[in-house]
Write an enzyme that holds these catalytic residues in place. Structure first.
Site, PDB file in Angstrom:
ATOM      1  N   TRP A 102       6.615  -3.495  -2.021  1.00 48.26           N
ATOM      2  CA  TRP A 102       6.934  -1.907  -2.410  1.00 48.26           C
ATOM      3  C   TRP A 102       8.016  -1.984  -3.207  1.00 48.26           C
ATOM      4  CZ3 TRP A 102       2.753   0.354  -0.925  1.00 48.26           C
ATOM      5  CH2 TRP A 102       2.133   0.309   0.814  1.00 48.26           C
ATOM      6  N   ASP A 172      14.301   2.318   0.444  1.00 51.70           N
ATOM      7  CA  ASP A 172      13.241   2.942   1.048  1.00 51.70           C
ATOM      8  C   ASP A 172      13.737   2.438   2.263  1.00 51.70           C
ATOM      9  OD1 ASP A 172      10.710   3.065   2.203  1.00 51.70           O
ATOM     10  OD2 ASP A 172       9.880   1.614  -0.176  1.00 51.70           O
ATOM     11  N   LYS A 196       5.765   4.630  10.006  1.00 51.96           N
ATOM     12  CA  LYS A 196       5.706   3.040  10.749  1.00 51.96           C
ATOM     13  C   LYS A 196       6.172   3.787  11.665  1.00 51.96           C
ATOM     14  CE  LYS A 196       3.829   1.630   6.633  1.00 51.96           C
ATOM     15  NZ  LYS A 196       4.836   1.538   5.246  1.00 51.96           N
TER      16      LYS A 196
HETATM   17  C1  PLP Z   1       4.063   1.922   4.299  1.00 54.08           C
HETATM   18  C2  PLP Z   1       5.418   1.643   3.128  1.00 54.08           C
HETATM   19  C3  PLP Z   1       5.319   2.158   1.770  1.00 54.08           C
HETATM   20  C4  PLP Z   1       4.243   3.025   1.811  1.00 54.08           C
HETATM   21  O1  PLP Z   1       4.011   4.491   1.742  1.00 54.08           O
HETATM   22  P1  PLP Z   1       2.998   5.841   2.083  1.00 54.08           P
HETATM   23  O2  PLP Z   1       3.615   6.507   2.778  1.00 54.08           O
HETATM   24  O3  PLP Z   1       1.479   4.717   2.498  1.00 54.08           O
HETATM   25  O4  PLP Z   1       3.134   5.864   0.059  1.00 54.08           O
HETATM   26  C5  PLP Z   1       6.472   2.575   1.307  1.00 54.08           C
HETATM   27  N1  PLP Z   1       7.512   1.624   1.480  1.00 54.08           N
HETATM   28  C6  PLP Z   1       7.173   0.708   2.462  1.00 54.08           C
HETATM   29  C7  PLP Z   1       8.750  -0.058   2.783  1.00 54.08           C
HETATM   30  C8  PLP Z   1       6.128   1.431   3.233  1.00 54.08           C
HETATM   31  O5  PLP Z   1       6.827  -0.034   4.394  1.00 54.08           O
END
Ligand code: PLP
Length: 361
Positions: A102, A172, A196
């Site tokens: 990511w 993030d 998540k």
């Molecule tokens: C799942 C995830 C993403 C991607 O998220 P989307 O909403 O599918 O674009 C980005 N960063 C992390 C840390 C993730 O776990």
């Protein structure tokens, strides 16, 4: 009907009481005679839902008043573009730390818009650790410094934040959102997909310091400009209404049933300890992450034998422990133990792993 223990990395488990409340309110939300799925986003019912959702987020995360909360669509992946387009606009430079897929995707997107300094990477060891950072390698004139706080695929987390001085820290937090208290004032901007640990897919949360809004690049599409959504209180266009409603129910669950983020941290630590202690003492299974950087949320592990891994995943699925297959870049297994996973689910998984170990050692 029996519910399974779902160890998916996302979309993932939701608290059962939330699902029941949503089911009970499905046909007639609070006397409106409609489902939240069907109502106007400009209705008085939805207006209260979105305001309550934001107020709960602010209260539970203790978000300072000089931060905006934006409830958007497009997934966290869209933020990989929105962050540079909105923030990399003074010196056209940013620092990135690559701790997994990511972070790497975010970096690859950002370098289309400016000059990116990769401060460190842990790719040499399949991202199984968080690199030690040397401040002398940071760019003093970077517009921001970017990290992926919890690395969902690899199971690592920053236990200590980089000291970036006046350079805004952007993180993030998709897979650690709401898992424990976080000092929002240490960040310029936090980004997270809600699927998540907070809600179904479709909602992206941005928490951003007000002074970082309003400087987007000229080429920025209207929908990708933070200012558009900040000015309209996340109602510039149709927001992901039903997902925001479920997020509100989950936030109420955190506040009223769990008792807040300190309590969640305690529960999450207890769950993770049970699994890590087992892995550390097992003769068959072992964790793939260095102990000091282990995530509370995502726990990857292997047996060291691909066929045995596959046998384990198949037998676990049969026994009601689903979505344990690891990411293809790590192999093996991964148990995501987000907020909604009860202690009992981890306890039963560990019992199952013990039995598998006895039968296959
Ligand atoms: C799942 C995830 C993403 C991607 O998220 P989307 O909403 O599918 O674009 C980005 N960063 C992390 C840390 C993730 O776990």
């Amino acid at each position: 009907m029996a519910r399974v223990y779902n160890f998916s990395a996302g979309p993932s488990m939701l608290p059962e009481s939330v699902l029941k409340k949503a089911a009970a309110e499905m046909l007639d939300y609070e006397g409106s005679g409609q489902s939240v799925m069907e109502m106007s986003h400009r209705s008085k019912y939805f207006d209260k839902i979105i305001k309550d959702c934001e107020a709960l987020l602010r209260e539970i995360m203790n978000i300072p008043d000089n931060y905006k909360v934006l409830l958007l669509q497009g997934g966290c992946s869209s933020q990989f573009t929105m962050v540079p387009m909105n923030l990399m606009t003074k010196n056209g430079k940013a620092d990135y730390v690559i701790t997994g897929q990511w972070a790497k995707k975010a970096y690859q997107e950002a370098k289309r818009y400016g000059d990116i300094n990769v401060v460190a990477s842990s790719e040499d060891k399949t991202f199984s650790y968080i690199p030690k950072l040397d401040k002398s390698t940071f760019s003093p004139d970077a517009d921001y410094f970017y990290i992926c706080m919890n690395n969902t695929i690899y199971g690592t987390v920053y236990h200590e934040l980089p000291d970036t001085g006046d350079v805004p820290l952007v993180a993030d937090i998709s897979s650690c959102l709401m898992s424990e208290p976080i000092d929002v004032s240490k960040f310029g901007c936090l980004i997270a997909g809600a699927q998540k640990n907070l809600a179904p897919a479709g909602l992206t949360i941005v928490i951003i310091r007000e002074d970082l809004i309003g400087n987007a690049m000229d080429i920025t599409p209207t929908m990708f400009n933070y200012e558009t959504h900040a000015k309209a209180d996340s109602l510039y266009n149709t927001p992901p209404c039903y997902t925001i409603y479920i997020a509100k129910l989950v936030l109420e669950w955190i506040k009223n049933e769990i008792g807040g983020l300190d309590k969640l941290k305690e529960l999450n630590e207890k769950k993770a300890k049970l699994l890590y202690d087992f892995l550390d003492n097992s003769k068959l299974f072992k964790g793939t992450v260095v102990p000091e950087d282990r995530s509370l949320m995502n726990v990857p592990f292997v047996t060291g034998d691909k066929d045995l891994d596959a046998k384990f995943v198949a037998e676990a699925t049969e026994a009601g422990f689903v979505n344990l297959k690891g990411h293809r870049t790590v192999g093996g297994m991964r148990a995501s133990i987000y907020n909604a996973m009860p202690y009992e689910g981890v306890e039963k998984l560990v019992d199952f792993m013990k039995k598998f170990e006895e039968a296959n050692a």
